[in-house]
Design a protein around this motif. Structure first.
Motif, PDB file in Angstrom:
ATOM      1  N   TYR A 808      -5.302  34.792  43.478  1.00 46.73           N
ATOM      2  CA  TYR A 808      -5.818  35.466  42.292  1.00 46.73           C
ATOM      3  C   TYR A 808      -7.340  35.353  42.160  1.00 46.73           C
ATOM      4  CZ  TYR A 808      -5.389  37.855  37.864  1.00 46.73           C
ATOM      5  OH  TYR A 808      -5.470  38.790  36.869  1.00 46.73           O
ATOM      6  N   VAL A 809      -8.024  35.687  43.239  1.00 53.09           N
ATOM      7  CA  VAL A 809      -9.478  35.779  43.225  1.00 53.09           C
ATOM      8  C   VAL A 809      -9.836  37.170  43.728  1.00 53.09           C
ATOM      9  CG1 VAL A 809     -11.644  34.866  44.094  1.00 53.09           C
ATOM     10  CG2 VAL A 809      -9.759  33.313  43.627  1.00 53.09           C
ATOM     11  N   ASN A 810     -10.686  37.859  42.985  1.00 50.14           N
ATOM     12  CA  ASN A 810     -11.124  39.192  43.389  1.00 50.14           C
ATOM     13  C   ASN A 810     -12.336  39.019  44.295  1.00 50.14           C
ATOM     14  OD1 ASN A 810     -11.083  41.939  43.570  1.00 50.14           O
ATOM     15  ND2 ASN A 810     -12.098  42.297  41.603  1.00 50.14           N
ATOM     16  N   TYR A 811     -12.078  38.855  45.583  1.00 47.44           N
ATOM     17  CA  TYR A 811     -13.110  38.496  46.538  1.00 47.44           C
ATOM     18  C   TYR A 811     -13.971  39.694  46.917  1.00 47.44           C
ATOM     19  CZ  TYR A 811     -11.118  33.870  47.640  1.00 47.44           C
ATOM     20  OH  TYR A 811     -10.695  32.574  47.594  1.00 47.44           O
ATOM     21  N   GLN A 812     -15.223  39.379  47.216  1.00 44.93           N
ATOM     22  CA  GLN A 812     -16.134  40.306  47.874  1.00 44.93           C
ATOM     23  C   GLN A 812     -16.956  39.469  48.845  1.00 44.93           C
ATOM     24  OE1 GLN A 812     -19.131  42.191  45.392  1.00 44.93           O
ATOM     25  NE2 GLN A 812     -18.865  44.118  46.448  1.00 44.93           N
ATOM     26  N   PHE A 813     -17.094  39.934  50.075  1.00 45.09           N
ATOM     27  CA  PHE A 813     -17.719  39.130  51.112  1.00 45.09           C
ATOM     28  C   PHE A 813     -19.000  39.784  51.602  1.00 45.09           C
ATOM     29  CE2 PHE A 813     -13.143  38.370  51.360  1.00 45.09           C
ATOM     30  CZ  PHE A 813     -13.096  36.997  51.254  1.00 45.09           C
ATOM     31  N   ARG A 814     -19.888  38.934  52.124  1.00 45.34           N
ATOM     32  CA  ARG A 814     -21.055  39.409  52.856  1.00 45.34           C
ATOM     33  C   ARG A 814     -21.335  38.410  53.978  1.00 45.34           C
ATOM     34  NH1 ARG A 814     -26.158  38.354  48.676  1.00 45.34           N
ATOM     35  NH2 ARG A 814     -26.320  36.091  48.949  1.00 45.34           N
ATOM     36  N   VAL A 815     -22.103  38.829  54.975  1.00 42.67           N
ATOM     37  CA  VAL A 815     -22.333  38.024  56.172  1.00 42.67           C
ATOM     38  C   VAL A 815     -23.833  37.929  56.406  1.00 42.67           C
ATOM     39  CG1 VAL A 815     -21.842  37.758  58.628  1.00 42.67           C
ATOM     40  CG2 VAL A 815     -20.145  38.814  57.139  1.00 42.67           C
ATOM     41  N   ILE A 816     -24.290  36.734  56.808  1.00 46.43           N
ATOM     42  CA  ILE A 816     -25.686  36.481  57.148  1.00 46.43           C
ATOM     43  C   ILE A 816     -25.733  36.012  58.595  1.00 46.43           C
ATOM     44  CG2 ILE A 816     -27.736  35.102  56.639  1.00 46.43           C
ATOM     45  CD1 ILE A 816     -26.756  34.866  53.769  1.00 46.43           C
ATOM     46  N   ALA A 817     -26.579  36.629  59.404  1.00 43.86           N
ATOM     47  CA  ALA A 817     -26.756  36.237  60.803  1.00 43.86           C
ATOM     48  C   ALA A 817     -27.915  35.254  60.901  1.00 43.86           C
ATOM     49  CB  ALA A 817     -27.009  37.463  61.675  1.00 43.86           C
TER      50      ALA A 817
END
Length: 1291
Positions: A808-817
């Protein structure tokens, strides 16, 4: 049936004809085309597919939204059609791997938007009556309210309607019956109400202008169209005019007025020269919204062209040009120097006076503007001034709406789109340059034409049922509501006892077949009107299914899917869904049933496969239909092609290994630079790879592997770089600069599970430094929206990872190189994914129970974050009870992070438990924490306080501890309060500030230090708990013995001359006893040498001392201390000042040199030398002024040259400057010049004399006859050099 989501498009959609609103032919949509639709079709056993709804995995509540939200989603889908990247050369070492799920951004056919719109309207819209049942008319198509037509074409006024029986049509014009049969030019289309006015046989379109309204009628009622205002487009010619040249002073403002002829619709205005070159516009020169051309200040270059206003008319597609303006600029600087245009102060360079800003449009300091709700608000401010002013916009009492406001025309215009009531208020523009600023205030009023709050909808009732029609609208001013029935005012209609009108609502009770009619609601104000038709139909129909029976659907795992079950009945049936013919009604959790009967499965799992049955029931019967659902595995490229660098002529292999559902047919194709790849003789395509033999330069580019089935597809891209033979990647890499990596892109979530998800991304360019790590961050929108947290870290060799998630978490992801240079910018966020809920698995931490008052206990804890909440409505069950009594638990449910228990005894222990709970259940039983209620002040003071003096600055304390029941809380410490009452020295002021010493814990003794010696003190003891101090003990007095004094104050060392040193000081600040004297120790030092230490003792009243220096070279170090009977106190040290000309004492030699220079004998010697030099200078001056004659050589038989300027006695007359010897020569006693050993002399190259050069190398002249080197050597003297001869030589 149609499904809601799959993971990709089955193929590319070709240019096909617009299908019906509820279907399109998938078979015709497989051809390759410039644009794609992801997840357009779900495949059916009948070969027909329907538009799917899950192109973006959007939120689940979409279906309940109305038309305006459906339109927004249609545009959102278009935004998801992202462009395939144009090919670009890849830097060596860069990588671009991973899934490439992108679609070309080209405009899709209009039927796509219509299909999406109809789909979402179908989820929550009214139930439609099948056309085989009788029903009143419904208007389905009509022309716009303001209908402007081209005078060159026939006029078409549309009006389409449906009904059973088919409706008939008639029209009114200007509120009067329009008899079509009497006008041969007017006809009506068959089975339609559309009017066609034909002008092929002549006639003027203007004769048919007016207001038209269409009526569609059958025996059950009459429906009305909007009132359609017909106007003929007008493109009037520009009036003829002769324009004189415009004369203006350079730097002055200028407005060139356009004044276009009024057209319908208004023309588009733009400015060009008479040679059709566009006028360059900038901050200084720009076109206003009214079409005029404004010059904030005129410059000389503005007269290089003329200016013509042009008007483009929409319907006639013609451009009309106004006679051009010619400018004549008067200037103080007639030369148009192009270099001055980029001058930092162009105006002053051209002699143009600077001016403060003033407004050209609008005039004055304030104005007002009215705009209608939903329209665009355009505010404009154009200012003159030198230099050209800058324009800034503000709103009084608030900020500009950042999501709707944009600046145009070089900040001179502010546009606010889709205006609403909150956009009203005062706006002001600020025009400023370095000379000053002015402002103009614009008062904006927002009015509104009527807009729907509750539009009336068709009412389908069974006989005897009740119902209502509601017509609610808003506007500014408030609109009025008028009801009509079958096109006639309700007041003039026959009375109906089953009908009651209550303002904006019509209530029907016990309706019968005779109540069927079409009702119109007309709501209007001064800014416009709204007209809506809604029929009342009374039917008695058992449930029926409207879709084909026993349908078959295949869907992709983890996608969102919708199963449709269109039905009809009257009374309106209730619909329920069942799976595999058993179990309870499907609704809730992973399922959601919409009002129209559609079943949405939010995330398809393997266990969702099966047969679904929908059952519609009313009092007249029931009907059912079945849908068989098969779940297929997604198509995934698990080994993707990688970027490669190859030499020309070598062989390259690009891998593309695919995992797919075995029951689906897989097709693998390749694209090069996003175009279909032609497989020639040099290429070999296999199921899992593409091989290129003999790589050539034309093979360089991006290669995309496309793996597709009839349900979905996956893509992966790699870039091939081809090097020439002489190039090597290593050398090229070494020459390329390194930088931070570019941000990762194209994030995709797949393999969606309850507690995990696979995140895939495409690496950005590594900028010649390999990527070492990827940092995945997440953000949730419930507890800390907008805050990003680190989730996990992965090596730089991967671009896909499985992330473990919390429920029950409304996830949004991002990535850092990350590479060795640094971190990239974060990628754009991924789509959101909400995990399903579950009971909490942990309880809050840091649970405490502490009293804030003496009769309460505050229970606090650290609230759980989003990743540990696991479900909605997170709350806490707080329990407590007295520890000793073991009474029953008290409990309360709390949504915050604290709870206060009242009416508690003073400082008693409690057992506390805090358990987390959400809508899915409770967390495990929590641990028990011991807390205490509030404390009160201690009731007792320490007794039997004893003091023992340890030394002059410290004492030892001892006391009897208090009983625990008198503490009334947690005993923190025993505390001693003490203060200095007086000093034993007379007339010495002391501070009586209270000080304290703390003794933590329950102890009976302690030490108080840092006391002043030779003083009287008083002391009290208290007990301290969490609430504060208890009562004070009996006051005790004690005296500290004499101690050593502090350091003497203001110790100063002065040196009035080189023989004497004076010392001064003041008495110590704290004598700490009776002073008996001072001790001075001093020692001489010179560099690293240190002399013998000397000691002087002084009386207590002496504060000065003088001494004679025994050594003028050395310095002295003094140490001074005061003494009492106890001993010497703290010492203070100073050094004598250094002599003024003494350098840093790094060596004794430098000091001695400085000291010798001050001695008398040395000064006398220097004076004698100076006197001797003065005498020599006087002798030289006398000789020079006398011009003496000196022989330069012995008399020889060698004759003189004729050019030698000799006197009668054979000598040469020359001055001191002429006798200056050559550089590098030696002067003999007789004045001749002796050559050095080098033969390279300019004398040998002279033409009769010895050439000489002065100090800067310039030639002096010829003074002697030429002689050979041997003669010169023979004349050298062997006499010793004497001071006298040296003086003569200088002279």
């Amino acid at each position: 049936m149609r499904r809601l989501a799959t993971s990709g498009a089955a193929g590319d959609v070709g240019e096909v004809a617009a299908p019906a609103a509820d279907s399109l032919d998938c078979a015709r949509s497989r051809s390759l085309s410039p644009w794609r639709l992801t997840d357009l079709c779900a495949t059916w056993d009948t070969g027909v597919c329907f538009p799917s709804t899950a192109w973006s995995r959007a939120s689940s509540g979409v279906a309940r939204r109305e038309l305006n939200e459906a339109e927004e989603l249609s545009s959102a889908w278009e935004a998801h059609l992202e462009p395939l990247e144009a090919p670009r050369p890849q830097g060596l070492g860069s990588r671009e791997r991973g899934l490439v799920l992108r679609m070309a951004r080209q405009q899709p056919p209009p039927w796509v938007h219509a299909a999406f719109l109809l789909f979402f309207l179908s989820l929550g819209g009214a139930i439609e009556i099948p056309m085989d049942l009788t029903q009143p008319p419904t208007i389905t198509k009509q022309s716009v309210k303001d209908h402007i037509v081209d005078p060159r074409d026939n006029i078409l006024i549309e009006c389409e309607a449906k009904g059973n029986p088919a409706p008939s049509f008639h029209w009114t014009r200007n509120s009067r019956f329009f008899n079509i049969a009497k006008d041969p030019r007017v006809s009506m289309r068959r089975r339609s109400g559309t009017l066609v006015i034909d002008f092929r046989s002549g006639g003027r379109p203007e004769e048919y202008e007016g207001e038209y309204q269409c009526f569609a009628r059958n025996k059950f009622g009459t429906a009305l169209s909007n009132r359609i205002r017909l106007q003929v487009s007008k493109s009037p010619l520009w009036p003829k005019e002769n324009l004189d040249p415009v004369v203006v002073q350079e730097g002055a403002p200028l407005t060139l007025q356009c004044n276009p002829p009024p057209g319908l619709p208004s023309p588009v205005i733009f400015w060009m020269s008479s040679s059709m070159e566009p006028i360059t516009q900038d901050k200084r020169v720009s076109q206003g919204h009214n079409g005029d051309l404004y010059f904030s200040n005129v410059m000389l270059q503005d007269m290089q062209t003329d200016y013509s206003c042009n008007a483009r008319f929409h319907f006639t597609h013609t451009i009309q040009q106004k006679n051009p303006f010619t400018l004549k600029v008067l200037t103080n600087h007639p030369y148009n120097d192009s270099s001055l245009r980029n001058h930092p102060d162009m105006y002053s360079a051209r002699g143009v006076a600077e001016r403060t800003p003033s407004f050209m449009y609008p005039q004055g300091t304030s104005s007002s503007q009215m705009v209608l709700r939903g329209m665009d608000l355009l505010l404009e401010c154009i200012a003159s001034g030198v230099p050209t002013p800058d324009i800034a916009w503000y709103k009084k009492g608030g900020d500009l709406p950042s999501d709707k406001a944009k600046f145009e025309n070089f900040n001179k215009a502010l546009r606010i789109t889709n205006v609403s009531e909150e956009d009203s208020g005062e706006y002001f523009c600020l025009a400023s340059n370095k000379m000053g600023s002015i402002r103009h205030t614009i008062s904006v009023r927002v009015k509104a034409a009527p807009y729907w709050l509750d539009e009336p909808k068709n009412l389908i009732l069974a006989p005897g049922e009740d119902g209502r029609l509601v017509c609610r609208a808003n506007g500014n001013p408030k609109p009025t509501v008028q009801w009509m029935v079958n096109g006639e005012p309700l007041q003039s209609a026959p009375p109906n006892p089953n009908r009651e009108v209550a303002g904006d609502t019509i209530i029907f009770r016990d309706t019968q077949i005779s109540s069927r009619a079409v009702y119109q609601c007309n709501t209007s104000n001064e800014h416009g009107y709204l007209l809506a038709n809604a029929f009342v139909s009374v039917l008695d129909v058992p449930p029926r299914m409207l879709s084909p029976r026993n349908q078959f659907i295949r869907v992709i795992l983890y996608n969102r899917t919708r199963l449709d079950c269109p039905f009809f009945g009257s009374p309106i049936p209730t619909l329920r869904w069942f799976k595999n013919g058993q179990g309870s009604n499907l609704d809730g959790g992973n399922y959601h049933v919409y009002e129209n009967g559609s079943l949405e499965i939010k995330m398809i799992r393997k266990e969702d496969q099966g047969i679904y049955t929908c059952v519609a029931t009313n009092i007249l019967g029931k009907a059912e239909n079945q849908v068989r659902l098969e779940v297929k595995d997604p198509t995934r490229i698990y080994r993707m092609p990688e970027d490669q660098v190859a030499k020309r002529g070598t062989t390259v292999q690009l891998e593309c290994r695919v995992k797919h559902d075995p029951s689906l047919k897989l097709t693998v194709s390749w694209l090069k630079d996003d175009e279909p790849l032609y497989i020639g003789n040099r290429m070999k395509k296999e199921d899992d790879s593409l091989t290129i033999f003999g790589v050539a330069e034309r093979d360089q580019g991006s290669y995309t592997c496309v793996a597709s089935t009839e349900l979905d597809q996956d893509l992966a891209k790699a870039y091939l770089t081809v090097l020439a033979d002489q190039a090597t990647p290593t050398n090229r890499l070494a020459a390329l600069p390194k930088g931070r990596p570019d941000r990762p892109r194209d994030l995709e979530l797949t393999d969606l599970a309850e507690r995990s998800v696979r995140l895939t991304w495409i690496p950005g360019d590594d900028n010649n430094s390999p990527i070492t790590d990827y940092v995945v961050q997440f953000e949730e929108d419930q507890f800390q929206p907008g805050v990003w947290h680190d989730h996990s870290k992965f090596p730089g060799s991967v671009n896909s990872a499985v992330l473990q998630l919390s429920p029950y978490v409304n996830y949004q992801f991002r990535v850092i190189a990350v590479n060795e240079v640094g971190s990239s910018h974060p990628s754009l966020p991924s789509e959101r994914y909400r995990t399903s809920g579950a009971p909490p698995e942990s309880n809050p931490s840091d649970v405490k129970g502490e009293g804030t008052r003496k009769n309460n206990m505050e229970i606090t804890w650290t609230p759980m974050n989003a990743t540990s909440a696991f479900g909605p409505n997170l709350r806490y069950i707080v329990k407590w009870r007295r520890r000793e009594t073991r009474e029953t638990w008290n409990n309360v449910t709390v949504w915050g992070s604290r709870y206060v228990v009242g009416q508690t005894p003073v400082y008693v222990p409690y057992e506390i438990r805090v358990q987390a709970e959400n809508d899915f259940g409770k967390a495990p039983e929590p641990d028990t924490v011991i807390g205490y209620s509030g404390e009160d002040y201690p009731r007792a003071a320490p007794t039997e306080v004893k003091i023992r003096v340890l030394n002059s600055t410290a004492i030892s304390l001892q006391w009897n501890r208090v009983y625990s029941d008198t503490v009334q809380g947690q005993l923190r410490e025993y505390r001693a309060y003490y203060w200095r009452e007086s000093s034993l020295l007379k007339n010495l002021w002391v501070s009586q500030k209270r000080q304290q010493a703390s003794f933590p814990g329950d102890r009976p003794r302690g030490v108080v230090s840092r006391l002043f010696p030779y003083s009287n003190y008083k002391l009290e003891m208290v007990v301290v708990n969490g609430r504060g101090d208890g009562p004070r003990s009996e006051t005790k007095e004690f005296t500290t013995p004499e101690g050593v004094p502090s350091a003497p104050r203001r110790f100063r060392v002065r040196q009035p001359n080189l023989e004497t040193i004076n010392l001064e000081w003041d008495h110590p600040e704290h004598p700490n006893g009776i002073l008996i004297g001072y001790t001075l120790k001093y020692v001489a030092f010179n560099g690293t040498k240190v002399g013998k230490q000397m000691v002087e003792n002084f009386s207590p009243n002496q504060t000065k001392f003088s001494m004679q220096r025994a050594d003028p070279v050395s310095r002295y170090r003094f140490t001074l201390s005061a003494r009492t009977q106890v001993g010497s106190g703290e010492a203070v040290t100073e050094e004598s000042p250094a002599p003024p000309n003494e350098a840093t004492p790094t060596a004794a030699y430098t000091n001695n040199q400085a000291d010798i220079a001050t001695q008398g004998w040395f000064i006398g010697l220097m004076c004698a030398i100076a006197l001797l030099v003065l005498i020599l200078l006087i002798v030289c001056f006398i000789k020079r002024s006398r011009g003496g004659k000196y022989p330069v050589r012995e008399k020889k038989d060698v004759p003189l040259g004729p050019e030698d300027p000799k006197e009668e006695d054979g000598s040469f007359d020359y001055s001191d400057e002429d006798n200056k010897p050559l550089q590098g020569s030696q002067t003999s006693l007789d004045g001749t010049i002796k050559q050095q050993e080098s033969d390279d002399s300019l004398v040998d190259y002279g033409e009769g004399g010895e050439g000489q050069f002065n100090e800067d190398g310039s030639f002096i002249g010829q003074y002697t006859v030429k002689k050979d080197k041997e003669e010169t050597e023979g004349n050298e003297s062997s006499e010793a050099t004497s001071p006298v001869n040296a003086i003569y030589s200088l002279a």
